[in-house]
Design an enzyme around this catalytic site. Structure first.
Site, PDB file in Angstrom:
ATOM      1  N   ASP A  58       0.837  -1.197   0.000  1.00 28.55           N
ATOM      2  CA  ASP A  58       0.000   0.000   0.000  1.00 28.55           C
ATOM      3  C   ASP A  58       0.876   1.254   0.000  1.00 28.55           C
ATOM      4  O   ASP A  58       2.027   1.217   0.453  1.00 28.55           O
ATOM      5  CB  ASP A  58      -0.905   0.013   1.226  1.00 28.55           C
ATOM      6  N   TYR A  86       6.624  -8.532   8.421  1.00 30.45           N
ATOM      7  CA  TYR A  86       6.341  -7.101   8.518  1.00 30.45           C
ATOM      8  C   TYR A  86       6.653  -6.593   9.926  1.00 30.45           C
ATOM      9  O   TYR A  86       6.522  -7.332  10.901  1.00 30.45           O
ATOM     10  CB  TYR A  86       4.861  -6.804   8.254  1.00 30.45           C
ATOM     11  N   ASP A 100      -6.408   1.933   8.039  1.00 27.10           N
ATOM     12  CA  ASP A 100      -5.095   2.555   8.160  1.00 27.10           C
ATOM     13  C   ASP A 100      -5.275   4.063   8.071  1.00 27.10           C
ATOM     14  O   ASP A 100      -6.403   4.571   8.182  1.00 27.10           O
ATOM     15  CB  ASP A 100      -4.128   2.024   7.096  1.00 27.10           C
ATOM     16  N   ARG A 192      -3.628  -4.657   7.605  1.00 30.62           N
ATOM     17  CA  ARG A 192      -4.653  -3.671   7.981  1.00 30.62           C
ATOM     18  C   ARG A 192      -5.823  -4.338   8.691  1.00 30.62           C
ATOM     19  O   ARG A 192      -6.336  -3.827   9.696  1.00 30.62           O
ATOM     20  CB  ARG A 192      -5.172  -2.947   6.738  1.00 30.62           C
TER      21      ARG A 192
END
Length: 234
Positions: A58, A86, A100, A192
């Site tokens: 993203d 991540y 987000d 997310r």
């Protein structure tokens, strides 16, 4: 390996033929760039049409983006299927429509009473094989249309839960209302959604406030080229 040499050669004016034969480029995607922005920049730089990325990040996420050129584009699905790692942060006490910071926080609730022990314990429900509902603001298609396009038009979107696997979910620091984490997961996992669901489990809401992809399979972000190192004269 080929991808390691790209750290030295991606900024040079190499022969197009070498890219058509197939290269793997590791790029450290900067904040506010889309994954396609990176592909377009590199396509213009190395003068090649056959190029693509192995897994979208993203715009508000940074980190490892695998770019394949030429014949190596056949490996894209193989790379996309690999385990991903991540790091990032979840802000508790509110939610956002996009899960987000691409949308404004809302539904504010107090985080008073949320203890570090509660936060640590909440990770257990999101470790292992789980069912996860993707964000409605995502690129998933329904009847040929991206669901984020439908959501932006105010149309009701319902997505079914999908099986994903969270191999590890580690809380690395707590500075309420912000919680820092490290996650290792299967392909198809939406961090997310994990942030949103984690906040819901704690009863105070939460949204993803930062995200960085640090690994895809054996590929590490430490071996990636920052976009600033890519020539800008094309």
């Amino acid at each position: 390996m080929t991808y390691l040499r790209e750290k030295l050669t991606v900024t040079e004016n190499n022969a197009t033929n070498s890219y058509e034969e197939g290269r793997v480029l590791l790029i450290d995607k900067p904040l506010d760039w889309t994954s396609f922005d990176v592909v377009r920049k590199l396509r213009n730089q190395i003068k090649i049409k056959k190029i693509g990325h192995a897994g979208t990040l993203d715009p508000l996420a940074t980190g490892l983006l695998i770019i394949c050129t030429g014949r190596f584009t056949k490996k894209i699905n193989e790379y996309m299927a690999q385990e991903k790692e991540y790091t990032g942060s979840i802000t508790l006490g509110a939610t956002t429509p996009t899960f987000d910071l691409e949308s404004e926080p809302e539904n504010f609730l107090s985080t008073e009473g949320i203890t570090p022990a509660m936060i640590e314990q909440a990770t257990a429900a999101f470790t292992g094989p789980i069912l996860q509902v993707p964000p409605i603001h995502s690129a998933i298609k329904i009847n040929g249309q991206r669901v984020y396009e439908l959501a932006r038009k105010g149309k009701e979107v319902k997505l079914e839960p999908r099986p994903v696997t969270i191999f590890s979910f580690e809380i690395t620091a707590i500075e309420l209302p912000v919680v820092y984490f490290k996650v290792t997961c299967s392909t198809g996992t939406y961090i997310r959604s994990l942030a949103n669901d984690f906040g819901a489990a704690l009863g105070c809401g939460g949204y993803l406030s930062s995200l960085r992809r640090t690994r895809i399979g054996a590929f590490q972000v430490e071996d990636a080229v920052p976009m600033e190192a890519v020539r800008t004269d094309s």
